[in-house]
Scaffold this motif. Structure first.
Motif, mmCIF file in Angstrom:
data_model
loop_
_atom_site.group_PDB
_atom_site.id
_atom_site.type_symbol
_atom_site.label_atom_id
_atom_site.label_comp_id
_atom_site.label_asym_id
_atom_site.label_seq_id
_atom_site.Cartn_x
_atom_site.Cartn_y
_atom_site.Cartn_z
ATOM 1 N N HIS A 8 0.818 -1.207 0.000
ATOM 2 C CA HIS A 8 0.000 0.000 0.000
ATOM 3 C C HIS A 8 0.858 1.266 0.000
ATOM 4 C CE1 HIS A 8 -3.833 -2.055 0.355
ATOM 5 N NE2 HIS A 8 -3.261 -2.872 1.219
ATOM 6 N N SER A 28 -6.735 0.050 3.297
ATOM 7 C CA SER A 28 -5.833 1.200 3.288
ATOM 8 C C SER A 28 -6.524 2.508 2.919
ATOM 9 C CB SER A 28 -4.692 0.935 2.298
ATOM 10 O OG SER A 28 -3.905 2.080 2.079
ATOM 11 N N ASP A 30 -5.484 4.273 0.656
ATOM 12 C CA ASP A 30 -5.409 4.410 -0.802
ATOM 13 C C ASP A 30 -6.663 3.892 -1.507
ATOM 14 O OD1 ASP A 30 -5.160 1.613 -0.865
ATOM 15 O OD2 ASP A 30 -2.989 1.659 -1.164
ATOM 16 N N THR A 46 -5.616 -7.437 -5.398
ATOM 17 C CA THR A 46 -5.837 -6.084 -4.902
ATOM 18 C C THR A 46 -7.226 -5.665 -5.354
ATOM 19 O OG1 THR A 46 -3.490 -5.511 -5.027
ATOM 20 C CG2 THR A 46 -5.062 -3.691 -4.897
#
Length: 212
Positions: A8, A28, A30, A46
């Motif tokens: 991350h 995260s 992000d 992901t």
């Protein structure tokens, strides 16, 4: 350290183990959730869940679903088998800080910065009930390990115990109620039998004997 899992690009807010698959989910700022094999420590997937922070994760092994609470006020539901997207839940007006599936997997509880607790049916993911639970953010939700109760911890420095069947308030623990409680935001809870352990910004760990 055995091996750092580097992936991350922004801070990490939550992790959950998927026991049946021996996988680790990492959420995260992000906006993504990474999926790791706990045997090999290999990055498997992901999931780009949101354009904004993913704050919380809840796993339902009964329904084989995983829920992600996001800073954009939404909850996103994915299939636990292939991590395919299923649906998005809207209702909170601020970031979703906490999520927990019921022990039987028949409903999902969400708590948010808007101080609300919401109960969602997991068959159609419709809203069953909204509870104006606290004065400030709901930081954590924890089910009793064997009895039909769950506890919520809040930035308002209180802990509340709720009936897991009718969602009525059973007990409130705070300084205003006469308890020698935390002086600052209560961040996490864990049950140890009928004892409830709480941690806070006030740097203290407190252990409560809860009687029902």
């Amino acid at each position: 350290v055995i091996q750092p899992l580097k992936h991350h690009t922004k801070p990490i807010f939550d992790i959950k183990q998927v026991v049946d698959k021996n996988e680790l989910l990492v959420a995260s700022e992000d906006g993504s959730v990474s999926v790791w094999n706990l045997n090999t420590l290999e990055l498997l997937h992901t999931i780009q869940v949101s354009h904004d922070t993913v704050r919380s994760i809840a796993v339902s092994t009964h329904k084989k679903h995983v829920a992600f609470g996001c800073r954009d006020n939404s909850i996103r539901i994915y299939d636990l088998e292939d991590y395919g997207y299923l649906t998005t839940l809207h209702g909170h007006t601020m970031s979703v800080f906490s999520l927990e599936y019921s022990p039987k997997g028949d409903y999902l509880i969400s708590g948010a910065r808007d101080a609300q607790v919401k109960i969602w049916d997991t068959l159609e993911y419709t809203l069953l009930q909204n509870i104006p639970a606290h004065l400030f953010a709901v930081n954590h939700i924890a089910f009793h390990p064997s009895l039909p109760y769950f506890a919520t911890a809040s930035m308002d420095k209180s802990i509340k115990i709720w009936d897991a069947h009718n969602f009525k308030l059973r007990k409130a623990i705070s300084r205003e109620k006469g308890y020698a409680c935390h002086a600052l935001s209560i961040n996490k809870l864990v049950w140890n039998g009928d004892q409830l352990i709480s941690v806070s910004d006030d740097k203290r760990v407190m252990i409560w004997n809860i009687s029902f």
